[in-house]
Design a protein around this motif. Structure first.
Motif, PDB file in Angstrom:
ATOM      1  N   LEU A 188      44.070  58.021  53.976  1.00  0.00           N
ATOM      2  CA  LEU A 188      44.595  58.368  53.665  1.00  0.00           C
ATOM      3  C   LEU A 188      43.874  60.223  54.096  1.00  0.00           C
ATOM      4  O   LEU A 188      45.264  60.933  55.222  1.00  0.00           O
ATOM      5  CB  LEU A 188      44.954  59.464  52.220  1.00  0.00           C
ATOM      6  N   PHE A 189      42.959  60.116  54.149  1.00  0.00           N
ATOM      7  CA  PHE A 189      42.431  60.976  55.256  1.00  0.00           C
ATOM      8  C   PHE A 189      42.066  60.700  56.951  1.00  0.00           C
ATOM      9  O   PHE A 189      42.449  61.914  57.284  1.00  0.00           O
ATOM     10  CB  PHE A 189      40.499  60.623  55.008  1.00  0.00           C
ATOM     11  N   GLY A 190      42.731  59.823  57.456  1.00  0.00           N
ATOM     12  CA  GLY A 190      42.840  59.646  58.101  1.00  0.00           C
ATOM     13  C   GLY A 190      44.569  60.089  58.908  1.00  0.00           C
ATOM     14  O   GLY A 190      44.736  60.867  59.698  1.00  0.00           O
ATOM     15  N   VAL A 191      44.871  59.985  58.308  1.00  0.00           N
ATOM     16  CA  VAL A 191      46.515  60.392  58.151  1.00  0.00           C
ATOM     17  C   VAL A 191      46.096  62.580  58.418  1.00  0.00           C
ATOM     18  O   VAL A 191      46.983  62.991  58.627  1.00  0.00           O
ATOM     19  CB  VAL A 191      48.022  60.342  56.936  1.00  0.00           C
ATOM     20  N   ASN A 192      45.370  62.660  57.220  1.00  0.00           N
ATOM     21  CA  ASN A 192      45.235  63.905  57.219  1.00  0.00           C
ATOM     22  C   ASN A 192      44.559  64.621  58.511  1.00  0.00           C
ATOM     23  O   ASN A 192      44.324  65.666  58.942  1.00  0.00           O
ATOM     24  CB  ASN A 192      44.395  64.619  55.909  1.00  0.00           C
ATOM     25  N   ALA A 193      43.419  63.236  58.793  1.00  0.00           N
ATOM     26  CA  ALA A 193      42.778  64.067  60.558  1.00  0.00           C
ATOM     27  C   ALA A 193      43.718  63.919  62.021  1.00  0.00           C
ATOM     28  O   ALA A 193      43.786  65.115  62.511  1.00  0.00           O
ATOM     29  CB  ALA A 193      41.609  62.873  60.921  1.00  0.00           C
ATOM     30  N   VAL A 194      45.102  63.124  61.776  1.00  0.00           N
ATOM     31  CA  VAL A 194      45.535  63.681  62.359  1.00  0.00           C
ATOM     32  C   VAL A 194      46.377  64.860  62.322  1.00  0.00           C
ATOM     33  O   VAL A 194      46.945  65.659  63.816  1.00  0.00           O
ATOM     34  CB  VAL A 194      47.483  62.036  62.560  1.00  0.00           C
ATOM     35  N   THR A 195      46.929  64.941  60.681  1.00  0.00           N
ATOM     36  CA  THR A 195      47.619  66.883  60.585  1.00  0.00           C
ATOM     37  C   THR A 195      46.844  67.495  61.552  1.00  0.00           C
ATOM     38  O   THR A 195      47.291  68.440  62.688  1.00  0.00           O
ATOM     39  CB  THR A 195      47.749  67.109  59.366  1.00  0.00           C
ATOM     40  N   LEU A 196      45.439  67.317  61.352  1.00  0.00           N
ATOM     41  CA  LEU A 196      44.267  68.859  61.342  1.00  0.00           C
ATOM     42  C   LEU A 196      44.043  68.795  62.858  1.00  0.00           C
ATOM     43  O   LEU A 196      44.066  69.768  63.116  1.00  0.00           O
ATOM     44  CB  LEU A 196      42.884  68.278  60.398  1.00  0.00           C
ATOM     45  N   PHE A 197      43.615  67.892  63.857  1.00  0.00           N
ATOM     46  CA  PHE A 197      43.724  67.455  65.014  1.00  0.00           C
ATOM     47  C   PHE A 197      44.565  67.885  65.296  1.00  0.00           C
ATOM     48  O   PHE A 197      44.630  68.147  66.974  1.00  0.00           O
ATOM     49  CB  PHE A 197      42.769  66.433  65.567  1.00  0.00           C
ATOM     50  N   LEU A 198      45.916  67.627  65.185  1.00  0.00           N
ATOM     51  CA  LEU A 198      46.785  68.232  65.995  1.00  0.00           C
ATOM     52  C   LEU A 198      47.308  69.078  66.211  1.00  0.00           C
ATOM     53  O   LEU A 198      47.667  70.187  66.888  1.00  0.00           O
ATOM     54  CB  LEU A 198      48.337  67.405  65.719  1.00  0.00           C
ATOM     55  N   SER A 199      46.905  70.684  64.960  1.00  0.00           N
ATOM     56  CA  SER A 199      47.317  71.915  64.817  1.00  0.00           C
ATOM     57  C   SER A 199      46.616  72.718  65.199  1.00  0.00           C
ATOM     58  O   SER A 199      46.320  73.738  65.151  1.00  0.00           O
ATOM     59  CB  SER A 199      47.786  71.688  62.987  1.00  0.00           C
ATOM     60  N   ALA A 200      45.259  71.760  64.826  1.00  0.00           N
ATOM     61  CA  ALA A 200      43.652  73.190  64.876  1.00  0.00           C
ATOM     62  C   ALA A 200      43.732  73.662  66.228  1.00  0.00           C
ATOM     63  O   ALA A 200      43.581  73.113  67.477  1.00  0.00           O
ATOM     64  CB  ALA A 200      42.365  72.850  64.058  1.00  0.00           C
ATOM     65  N   LYS A 201      43.126  74.645  66.507  1.00  0.00           N
ATOM     66  CA  LYS A 201      43.258  75.349  67.388  1.00  0.00           C
ATOM     67  C   LYS A 201      41.216  75.605  67.361  1.00  0.00           C
ATOM     68  O   LYS A 201      41.354  76.271  69.183  1.00  0.00           O
ATOM     69  CB  LYS A 201      43.831  76.721  67.651  1.00  0.00           C
ATOM     70  N   ASP A 202      41.028  76.412  66.687  1.00  0.00           N
ATOM     71  CA  ASP A 202      39.656  76.723  66.690  1.00  0.00           C
ATOM     72  C   ASP A 202      38.332  75.403  66.689  1.00  0.00           C
ATOM     73  O   ASP A 202      38.544  74.868  65.262  1.00  0.00           O
ATOM     74  CB  ASP A 202      39.328  77.834  65.803  1.00  0.00           C
ATOM     75  N   ASN A 203      37.653  75.251  67.600  1.00  0.00           N
ATOM     76  CA  ASN A 203      36.768  73.670  67.585  1.00  0.00           C
ATOM     77  C   ASN A 203      35.892  74.314  65.651  1.00  0.00           C
ATOM     78  O   ASN A 203      35.245  73.274  65.801  1.00  0.00           O
ATOM     79  CB  ASN A 203      36.045  73.555  67.895  1.00  0.00           C
ATOM     80  N   ARG A 204      35.978  75.386  65.749  1.00  0.00           N
ATOM     81  CA  ARG A 204      34.743  75.507  64.180  1.00  0.00           C
ATOM     82  C   ARG A 204      35.539  75.221  62.866  1.00  0.00           C
ATOM     83  O   ARG A 204      35.188  74.699  61.763  1.00  0.00           O
ATOM     84  CB  ARG A 204      34.571  76.990  63.585  1.00  0.00           C
ATOM     85  N   ILE A 205      36.888  74.779  62.770  1.00  0.00           N
ATOM     86  CA  ILE A 205      37.671  74.521  61.870  1.00  0.00           C
ATOM     87  C   ILE A 205      37.422  72.838  62.094  1.00  0.00           C
ATOM     88  O   ILE A 205      37.485  72.356  60.993  1.00  0.00           O
ATOM     89  CB  ILE A 205      39.144  74.807  61.699  1.00  0.00           C
ATOM     90  N   LEU A 206      37.234  71.844  62.641  1.00  0.00           N
ATOM     91  CA  LEU A 206      37.475  70.738  62.924  1.00  0.00           C
ATOM     92  C   LEU A 206      35.686  70.115  62.890  1.00  0.00           C
ATOM     93  O   LEU A 206      35.814  69.464  62.188  1.00  0.00           O
ATOM     94  CB  LEU A 206      37.328  70.148  64.235  1.00  0.00           C
ATOM     95  N   TRP A 207      35.457  70.909  62.888  1.00  0.00           N
ATOM     96  CA  TRP A 207      33.944  70.964  62.641  1.00  0.00           C
ATOM     97  C   TRP A 207      33.332  71.099  60.802  1.00  0.00           C
ATOM     98  O   TRP A 207      33.073  70.392  60.447  1.00  0.00           O
ATOM     99  CB  TRP A 207      32.265  71.754  63.597  1.00  0.00           C
TER     100      TRP A 207
END
Length: 396
Positions: free
Chosen positions: A84-103
């Motif tokens: 489930l975290f992997g599926v959420n990771a796809v959504t996050l890395f697909l939509s995030a524009k700010d690298n700080r959010i990813l970190w």
């Protein structure tokens, strides 16, 4: 969210894995059943929140993080929560524009992951490092894929924007080109009108002057007809010569006006002019062209044509020339025209109406003129700049 298909597939996977959690135990407790129901409802609500939100927000993803973490506490024996975290990771890395959010989300994941492994070990007494590493590598893979898709869609959006700007620029350039073409046509028409008016003025000045002289000579011949018939005959012959010259100039000027109404290439115009002089006066001529004539502006072409016309007229009328050579040399920065005849020339060059008119025409374009008389004939040379114009007032 723009990726409708991916968001629907995300919801389906969340729902299916929640069901797998529900069916993974033979007799689920009431709290487990209630949590699965709450998680599914939460995933569905987050799905619609992600789809409907206009501004980029990460609250639904944070809520998903919390719901996924809840499975660890209610189903501590399973590591499906990492999927489930992997599926959420796809959504996050697909939509995030700010690298700080990813970190930030990545740090939160590692804290939750290590805490979940410690909690699972404390509750069950077992720990599978290989299973956790395999699921973690799947998360990394999904995150990379999501980021690559993000960059792909970002690049496509950028290309579409640049293509739209390019289309707008192309449209603007096309409109500017059409406008410049229209202005060019107007300038050409105004130049032809100015030249036509100038030729009309020359006809008035030269032909009018000769017709006046012709009238005076005819009056003198009439008075001498009875008292001195020989002198009267001479005057009549002089009148005949003036009439022929005047008729010749009228024909050439009218033909020039007619040629302006029927645009031709510069070379064709000069050749026709020399051919006409050969037919009317017997003057043989050669015409040599060097360089690209198309770079000469129309206004300069017209004035050079009149310079050639005036030069060969003077060669026949005053120099009694039989042959003439015209050389047109066009370089990248200037155009030079040379008219050389084999006439008798003149010991003292007088800048009368014809020479003065030629000099004024060339000087108007910032050019220079040279008149030279030798034993071999008369030379007229005119040079006009095509890039830089320069005028000099007074003697150097």
């Amino acid at each position: 969210m723009k990726f409708t298909f991916l968001s629907i597939l995300r919801l389906v996977m969340f729902t299916m894995i929640s069901y797998i959690y529900y069916s993974s135990v033979s007799t689920p407790t009431t709290s487990q059943i209630i949590y699965v129901i709450i998680a599914v409802i939460g995933f569905i609500l987050n799905h619609f929140l992600l789809v409907s939100t206009r501004n980029q927000t990460y609250y639904p993803l944070a809520i998903d993080f919390i719901l996924i973490t809840g499975f660890v506490f209610f189903y501590p024996g399973s590591s499906l929560y990492l999927i489930l975290f992997g599926v959420n990771a796809v959504t996050l890395f697909l939509s995030a524009k700010d690298n700080r959010i990813l970190w930030g989300f990545s740090l939160a994941f590692f804290i939750i992951w290590f805490g979940s492994m410690y909690y699972t070990y404390q509750v069950t007494g077992t720990f599978s490092l290989l299973e956790n590493l395999i699921n973690f590598s799947l998360i990394v893979f999904e995150a990379v894929v999501g980021r690559l898709i993000h960059k792909l869609f970002h690049a496509r959006a950028k290309i579409e924007t640049q293509y739209g700007e390019l289309q707008e620029t192309h449209t603007a350039l096309t409109a500017a080109h059409e406008q410049l073409h229209h202005y060019s046509k107007q300038v050409e028409e105004l130049t032809l009108i100015r030249e036509r008016n100038r030729i009309s003025g020359e006809i008035h000045d030269t032909v009018g002057h000769k017709m006046t002289a012709l009238l005076v000579q005819l009056q003198v011949a009439k008075e001498l007809m009875e008292s001195r018939p020989e002198n009267s005959k001479e005057k009549i012959e002089l009148c005949e010569g003036l009439a022929r010259e005047t008729l010749q100039e009228i024909r050439l000027s009218v033909r020039t006006l007619k040629d302006h109404d029927q645009p031709k290439s510069f070379v064709t115009t000069i050749r026709k002019l020399l051919e006409d002089y050969q037919v009317m006066t017997g003057l043989t001529s050669t015409f040599t062209v060097k360089g690209d004539v198309s770079t000469i502006p129309i206004s300069i072409q017209l004035d050079l044509t009149r310079v050639i016309q005036e030069s060969i007229t003077n060669a026949v009328r005053h120099g009694e020339a039989k042959e003439c050579s015209v050389i047109l040399d066009v370089s990248g920065s200037e155009v030079e025209i040379s008219i050389k005849d084999d006439g008798k020339g003149a010991a003292d060059i007088k800048h009368g109406f014809g020479l003065k008119h030629m000099r004024d025409r060339i000087h108007e374009h910032g050019g220079t003129t040279l008149f030279e008389s030798t034993k071999e004939g008369f030379l007229v040379k005119a040079t006009v700049p095509l890039i830089e114009m320069k005028w000099q007032m007074g003697e150097s």
